[in-house]
Enzyme design. Structure first.
Site, mmCIF file in Angstrom:
data_model
loop_
_atom_site.group_PDB
_atom_site.id
_atom_site.type_symbol
_atom_site.label_atom_id
_atom_site.label_comp_id
_atom_site.label_asym_id
_atom_site.label_seq_id
_atom_site.Cartn_x
_atom_site.Cartn_y
_atom_site.Cartn_z
ATOM 1 N N SER A 168 -10.308 -0.116 6.898
ATOM 2 C CA SER A 168 -9.711 -0.049 5.561
ATOM 3 C C SER A 168 -8.997 -1.297 5.050
ATOM 4 O O SER A 168 -8.624 -1.343 3.884
ATOM 5 C CB SER A 168 -8.740 1.122 5.479
ATOM 6 O OG SER A 168 -9.458 2.309 5.303
ATOM 7 N N LYS B 185 0.856 -1.192 0.000
ATOM 8 C CA LYS B 185 0.000 0.000 0.000
ATOM 9 C C LYS B 185 0.891 1.241 0.000
ATOM 10 O O LYS B 185 1.911 1.284 0.691
ATOM 11 C CB LYS B 185 -0.902 -0.021 1.233
ATOM 12 C CG LYS B 185 -1.902 1.130 1.293
ATOM 13 C CD LYS B 185 -2.863 0.996 2.475
ATOM 14 C CE LYS B 185 -3.873 2.129 2.529
ATOM 15 N NZ LYS B 185 -4.835 1.996 3.639
ATOM 16 N N SER C 44 -9.892 2.250 2.653
ATOM 17 C CA SER C 44 -8.964 2.957 1.810
ATOM 18 C C SER C 44 -7.954 2.070 1.092
ATOM 19 O O SER C 44 -7.328 2.516 0.132
ATOM 20 C CB SER C 44 -8.197 3.988 2.641
ATOM 21 O OG SER C 44 -7.394 3.337 3.618
HETATM 22 N N1 GLN Z 1 -13.451 4.620 6.016
HETATM 23 C C1 GLN Z 1 -12.849 5.121 7.216
HETATM 24 C C2 GLN Z 1 -12.424 6.545 7.017
HETATM 25 O O1 GLN Z 1 -12.701 7.072 6.007
HETATM 26 C C3 GLN Z 1 -11.703 4.245 7.618
HETATM 27 C C4 GLN Z 1 -10.467 4.501 6.859
HETATM 28 C C5 GLN Z 1 -9.319 3.645 7.283
HETATM 29 O O2 GLN Z 1 -9.493 2.616 7.941
HETATM 30 N N2 GLN Z 1 -8.126 4.082 6.928
HETATM 31 O O3 GLN Z 1 -11.808 7.147 7.836
#
Ligand code: GLN
Length: 489
Positions: A175, A76, A151
Site C-alpha cells: 500500500s 494518512k 490503500s
Molecule cells: N492491497 C492489499 C490489500 O488489499 C494491501 C493493502 C495494504 O498494504 N494495506 O490488502
C-alpha cells in the site's frame, strides 16, 4: 516552490526567504483549489495546521530547527492524531476524534513538521485502488479517470498533485509502493519493526509498517530519520541505534550486485511496464551495477498466503469495533447481540466484511491447520527464498506493479484481479523486508495520457540506506521523479 525538495524548502525556511506560515498557506490554497476533485484529503483543520506553522516559525527564529521544521506533511488517516478526525477511511470511525498522537505523528511533531491534514485511504487499508473508502474515491492526478492505487491512495495523489511537500503511508501488502508506482512518486516500506505501529490503526499486525511517500529518495531519507526509532509502546518495535538514512546517498554504485528475479518478469507483467523496467535496469548497468539473475520460486504463493494471513489478523483486530467503546453504533437494536451485529453491519463496507468472513473462517476450529498453519509454513519458505537470493546480490530490482493505473471501476467487482496488483510487493511484507518504489518512466494511453511506472527496489533487512543510495543515484541521472502531472500547476 511546489516542486522543491525537502532540503530546498528547509534552506528557504532557514534563510527566511519564506515563512512556514506562508509555505503552509500556499499548500492550503492548493488543497482548496484541487481537493474538491482529487479528494486526496478527508480531514483538514486549518486552525491546528497554521498554529503548528506559527510555532515552527518561532522555532526557526530561535535557531532550534531540525531538517523538517516548518515543512507541511500530509498524514494518512490511519494514524490517530490528537484532536483530528481519524477515520481509517471507514464509516465505522466517521465521528472519531483522536484522543492521543500515534508515534509517527508525534515524531513529526517533535521534529517541528506541520500536519497539513489527513489523507483518504481504502477502508481499514484494504484495497489497491482507494475505491473502498467510505469517503469516496481518489482521482489519479496523471489521469483523473484512473485510480491512484491503494490503500495509501490519498497520500499518493496529494504528493503527485503537489498538495503537500511529502506524506506518510502504510504498507501491509503493497500500500505504499503500489500507489507510489501508479502516481509517479517514491515510496518506501521499511524493515518490519523499524517504525512504531503505536496509534496506527491495525489491519494485519505482523505485516503493517509505516513509511514515507515523497518526491525523491533524498526526501525519503530525511523522513526516515524522523519516523524510525525504538518505541516501547509497540512490542514489535526494534531496539536499534538511530541511523542517519542520508549517510550513503552519494556513494558510487560501482560493483553493486543487482538481482533480477525471473518470476518478476514472467507472465502477468504488462509489456509496456516491462519495457520501462528494462530501460531502468540498463541505466543501473551504466551506473556500474553488476546484474545477476536470481529466482524467488515461491512468488506465486505469496497472494494466496497473504489472503489467509492478513484476513485472519484483520478479523481479530477489527473485533474491537463493536459499537461499545467507540465507533459507529446502530440507532436501533433489540439486545446486546443485536447491537453488535447491526453496528458492524452498518459500519463496515463490503471489502472489510469479506476479509472478516475469510479471516474468521481460516481461524475456525477444524480449518486452522489446513489454512492458517499451512500459510504460516509457506510464509517461512517465502522468507527463505529472499535469504537465498541475498547470498548472490545486494539489492533486488523489478516492477512494483504489473500494470500502470487502471480506470476507476475497472477492477472494483473483481477482487482477485485487484489482489493481483500486489503480486510483486506482498512477499516483501511476508518476509518483513524493506521495499521501495521509484518512478522509472511512463507509458502512453490511447488517449495520449502519460502514466507513471514504478521500479521496485527490495533490500535485505535494515539495508534501507543502501536502497536509498541506489534510488538516489538513479534519480541523479534521470528526471522521472521531478515530472509533474498536467493541470496541477
Ligand atoms: N492491497 C492489499 C490489500 O488489499 C494491501 C493493502 C495494504 O498494504 N494495506 O490488502
Amino acid at each position: 516552490m511546489i516542486n522543491s525538495s525537502l532540503k530546498q524548502l528547509g534552506t528557504l525556511l532557514a534563510e527566511k526567504k519564506i515563512s512556514s506560515v506562508e509555505l503552509t498557506q500556499q499548500f492550503l490554497d492548493r488543497i482548496d483549489q484541487h481537493n474538491p476533485e482529487i479528494n486526496a484529503y478527508i480531514a483538514l483543520d486549518k486552525e491546528i495546521t497554521l498554529a503548528q506553522a506559527k510555532a515552527a516559525d518561532q522555532r526557526i527564529a530561535q535557531g532550534s530547527a531540525t531538517a523538517l521544521t516548518g515543512i507541511p506533511i500530509a498524514q494518512k488517516d490511519i494514524f490517530v492524531a490528537k484532536g483530528w478526525q481519524t477515520t481509517c477511511g471507514s464509516k465505522m470511525l466517521e465521528n472519531f476524534i483522536g484522543p492521543y498522537d500515534a508515534h509517527v505523528i508525534k515524531q513529526f511533531d517533535t521534529a517541528g513538521a506541520v500536519n497539513l491534514g489527513k489523507t483518504n485511504m481504502d477502508e481499514f487499508a484494504m484495497g489497491s485502488s482507494n475505491e473502498t473508502s467510505y469517503f469516496g474515491k481518489v482521482q489519479n492526478p496523471w489521469d483523473r479517470s484512473r485510480v491512484p492505487g491503494g490503500s495509501s491512495g490519498g497520500s499518493a495523489a496529494a504528493v503527485a498533485a503537489r498538495l503537500c511537500a511529502a506524506a506518510t503511508g502504510t504498507d501491509t501488502g503493497g500500500s505504499i509502493r503500489q500507489p507510489a508506482s501508479l502516481c509517479g512518486l517514491s515510496g518506501l516500506k521499511p524493515t518490519y519493526g523499524l517504525v512504531s505501529r503505536y496509534g496506527m490503526i491495525a489491519f494485519a499486525s505482523s505485516l503493517d509498517q509505516a513509511g514515507p511517500m515523497a518526491k525523491s529518495c533524498e526526501d525519503m531519507a530525511l523522513m526516515m530519520n524522523v519516523m524510525t526509532g525504538f518505541d516501547e509502546r509497540d512490542s514489535t518495535s526494534l531496539q536499534r541505534e538511530k541511523e542517519d538514512y542520508t549517510r550513503d546517498l552519494n556513494k558510487p554504485l560501482a560493483g553493486l550486485r543487482v538481482g533480477l528475479p525471473k518470476e518478476y518478469f514472467a507472465e502477468g507483467l504488462g509489456a509496456d511496464v516491462a519495457k520501462v523496467i528494462e530501460e531502468a535496469i540498463a541505466e543501473y548497468r551504466k551506473l556500474g551495477a553488476e546484474i545477476v539473475d536470481i529466482s524467488l520460486p515461491n512468488t506465486q504463493l505469496s497472494i494466496p498466503v497473504y489472503y489467509v494471513l492478513a484476513p485472519a489478523e484483520a478479523s481479530s483486530n477489527l473485533s474491537r469495533f463493536d459499537g461499545v467503546r467507540y465507533g459507529h453504533r446502530a440507532a436501533q437494536y433489540d439486545d446486546l447481540m443485536d447491537m453488535y451485529c447491526k453496528s458492524r453491519a452498518e459500519g463496515f463496507g463490503a471489502e472489510v466484511k469479506r476479509r472478516i468472513l475469510i479471516g474468521t473462517y481460516v481461524l475456525s476450529a477444524g480449518y486452522y491447520d489446513a489454512y492458517y498453519l499451512k500459510a504460516q509454513q509457506i510464509r517461512r519458505l517465502i522468507a527463505q527464498d529472499f535469504e537465498e537470493a541475498f547470498k548472490h546480490c545486494d539489492i533486488i530490482l523489478g516492477p512494483t506493479a504489473p500494470s500502470t493505473a487502471f480506470k476507476a471501476g475497472e477492477k472494483a467487482d473483481d477482487p482477485v484481479s485487484m489482489y493481483l496488483q500486489d503480486i510483486y510487493t506482498i512477499a516483501v511484507n511476508l518476509a518483513g523486508l524493506p521495499g521501495m518504489s521509484i518512478p522509472a518512466g511512463f507509458t502512453q494511453t490511447v488517449d495520449g495520457k502519460s502514466l507513471p511506472v514504478g521500479l521496485q527496489i527490495i533490500g535485505n533487512y535494515f539495508d534501507e540506506a543502501r536502497m536509498l543510495n541506489a534510488g538516489h543515484a538513479y534519480q541523479q541521472v534521470t528526471d522521472w521523479h521531478s515530472r509533474m502531472p498536467e493541470g496541477i500547476a
